[in-house]
Design a protein around this motif. Structure first.
Motif, mmCIF file in Angstrom:
data_model
loop_
_atom_site.group_PDB
_atom_site.id
_atom_site.type_symbol
_atom_site.label_atom_id
_atom_site.label_comp_id
_atom_site.label_asym_id
_atom_site.label_seq_id
_atom_site.Cartn_x
_atom_site.Cartn_y
_atom_site.Cartn_z
ATOM 1 N N PHE A 299 0.823 -1.209 0.000
ATOM 2 C CA PHE A 299 0.000 0.000 0.000
ATOM 3 C C PHE A 299 0.860 1.264 0.000
ATOM 4 O O PHE A 299 0.538 2.243 -0.672
ATOM 5 N N LEU A 300 1.971 1.229 0.740
ATOM 6 C CA LEU A 300 2.868 2.382 0.767
ATOM 7 C C LEU A 300 3.470 2.623 -0.617
ATOM 8 O O LEU A 300 3.510 3.753 -1.094
ATOM 9 N N LEU A 301 3.889 1.566 -1.263
ATOM 10 C CA LEU A 301 4.447 1.664 -2.606
ATOM 11 C C LEU A 301 3.417 2.216 -3.589
ATOM 12 O O LEU A 301 3.753 2.993 -4.487
ATOM 13 N N GLU A 302 2.164 1.858 -3.403
ATOM 14 C CA GLU A 302 1.075 2.322 -4.259
ATOM 15 C C GLU A 302 0.578 3.723 -3.854
ATOM 16 O O GLU A 302 -0.358 4.232 -4.450
ATOM 17 N N GLU A 303 1.202 4.284 -2.833
ATOM 18 C CA GLU A 303 0.834 5.591 -2.285
ATOM 19 C C GLU A 303 -0.602 5.617 -1.764
ATOM 20 O O GLU A 303 -1.273 6.642 -1.779
ATOM 21 N N SER A 304 -1.052 4.480 -1.288
ATOM 22 C CA SER A 304 -2.350 4.372 -0.636
ATOM 23 C C SER A 304 -2.082 4.451 0.866
ATOM 24 O O SER A 304 -2.074 3.443 1.583
ATOM 25 N N TYR A 305 -1.831 5.684 1.316
ATOM 26 C CA TYR A 305 -1.307 5.906 2.655
ATOM 27 C C TYR A 305 -2.287 5.523 3.772
ATOM 28 O O TYR A 305 -1.862 5.037 4.819
ATOM 29 N N VAL A 306 -3.573 5.721 3.550
ATOM 30 C CA VAL A 306 -4.544 5.349 4.584
ATOM 31 C C VAL A 306 -4.536 3.837 4.787
ATOM 32 O O VAL A 306 -4.511 3.354 5.929
ATOM 33 N N ASP A 307 -4.532 3.078 3.690
ATOM 34 C CA ASP A 307 -4.496 1.617 3.793
ATOM 35 C C ASP A 307 -3.181 1.135 4.410
ATOM 36 O O ASP A 307 -3.177 0.229 5.240
ATOM 37 N N ALA A 308 -2.075 1.751 3.995
ATOM 38 C CA ALA A 308 -0.774 1.374 4.562
ATOM 39 C C ALA A 308 -0.754 1.653 6.060
ATOM 40 O O ALA A 308 -0.291 0.818 6.853
ATOM 41 N N LEU A 309 -1.266 2.800 6.446
ATOM 42 C CA LEU A 309 -1.300 3.174 7.860
ATOM 43 C C LEU A 309 -2.064 2.143 8.682
ATOM 44 O O LEU A 309 -1.610 1.731 9.754
ATOM 45 N N LEU A 310 -3.208 1.713 8.178
ATOM 46 C CA LEU A 310 -4.000 0.714 8.912
ATOM 47 C C LEU A 310 -3.206 -0.566 9.149
ATOM 48 O O LEU A 310 -3.264 -1.150 10.236
ATOM 49 N N GLU A 311 -2.456 -0.993 8.150
ATOM 50 C CA GLU A 311 -1.661 -2.215 8.284
ATOM 51 C C GLU A 311 -0.487 -2.021 9.242
ATOM 52 O O GLU A 311 -0.223 -2.866 10.095
ATOM 53 N N TYR A 312 0.225 -0.891 9.099
ATOM 54 C CA TYR A 312 1.349 -0.627 10.014
ATOM 55 C C TYR A 312 0.860 -0.512 11.457
ATOM 56 O O TYR A 312 1.537 -0.947 12.383
ATOM 57 N N GLN A 313 -0.319 0.075 11.649
ATOM 58 C CA GLN A 313 -0.856 0.202 13.005
ATOM 59 C C GLN A 313 -1.179 -1.159 13.615
ATOM 60 O O GLN A 313 -1.079 -1.327 14.831
ATOM 61 N N LYS A 314 -1.544 -2.120 12.779
ATOM 62 C CA LYS A 314 -1.769 -3.481 13.292
ATOM 63 C C LYS A 314 -0.476 -4.017 13.909
ATOM 64 O O LYS A 314 -0.496 -4.638 14.973
ATOM 65 N N LEU A 315 0.634 -3.761 13.233
ATOM 66 C CA LEU A 315 1.928 -4.200 13.767
ATOM 67 C C LEU A 315 2.290 -3.414 15.021
ATOM 68 O O LEU A 315 2.739 -3.983 16.021
ATOM 69 N N TYR A 316 2.112 -2.106 14.948
ATOM 70 C CA TYR A 316 2.427 -1.225 16.073
ATOM 71 C C TYR A 316 1.703 -1.706 17.337
ATOM 72 O O TYR A 316 2.297 -1.758 18.418
#
Length: 185
Positions: free
Chosen positions: A18-35
């Motif tokens: 998602f980060l590579l695709e510049e879909s920052y909201v989706d990437a954020l949701l996934e990173y927050q799962k890890l966080y």
């Protein structure tokens, strides 16, 4: 345990996609799962979350605490896309400077940009020059903030003001010509 690690690795891969695709909201949701699953002190995850917030309109201020955590553990040997990386890249300082600048914390921004330049150890590199430009922009903003320009808005009549929105006016150096944009909706 191995299965759980594999699930976390898949979450990371999705976030990176998602980060590579510049879909920052989706990437954020996934990173927050890890966080939220024990990675709150992982500089790399904090760096990635900070980048996401910096690229989401109206959320830029939220990037600061994550980037502040990220810069506490940086490495010159950073590699993108590796799940078990715990350290962040030097670029964390650059992004932290951007976050401070955007949020009008100009002194902190200048310090972050200077730290980034020090870490680069090459004043002639393109990124060092970019950081220097940002420092100059911060210093210019400080001067502008200390010397506000006051103006009075006036309706200029039918020849200029219309029923549509007129915006971004610019005057020529001799103040005889004004150019502006008009929305036709």
């Amino acid at each position: 345990s191995q299965q759980y690690v594999e699930i976390l690795r898949d979450i990371f891969r999705d976030a990176e996609f998602f980060l590579l695709e510049e879909s920052y909201v989706d990437a954020l949701l996934e990173y927050q799962k890890l966080y939220n699953r024990g990675y709150e002190n992982n500089a790399n995850i904090n760096y990635r979350i900070g980048i996401c917030y910096l690229n989401i309109p109206g959320e830029k201020e939220k990037s600061i605490p994550y980037l502040e955590k990220a810069v506490k553990d940086v490495t010159p040997k950073y590699k993108e896309g590796i799940f078990n990386k715990t350290r962040a890249p030097y670029d964390s300082w650059l992004y932290l400077g951007n976050a401070y600048r955007i949020n009008n914390e100009l002194e902190k921004a200048i310090m972050a940009y200077q730290k980034y330049k020090e870490l680069l150890d090459d004043d002639k590199s393109e990124m060092a020059q970019y950081a220097e430009q940002q420092i100059t922009a911060c210093n210019n903003a400080k001067v502008a903030r200390e010397n506000p320009v006051y103006y009075i808005k006036e309706n200029q009549g039918e020849k200029i003001n219309t029923e549509y929105s007129d915006f971004n006016p610019i005057l020529s150096a001799d103040e005889k010509v004004m150019i502006y944009m008009t929305s036709l909706k």
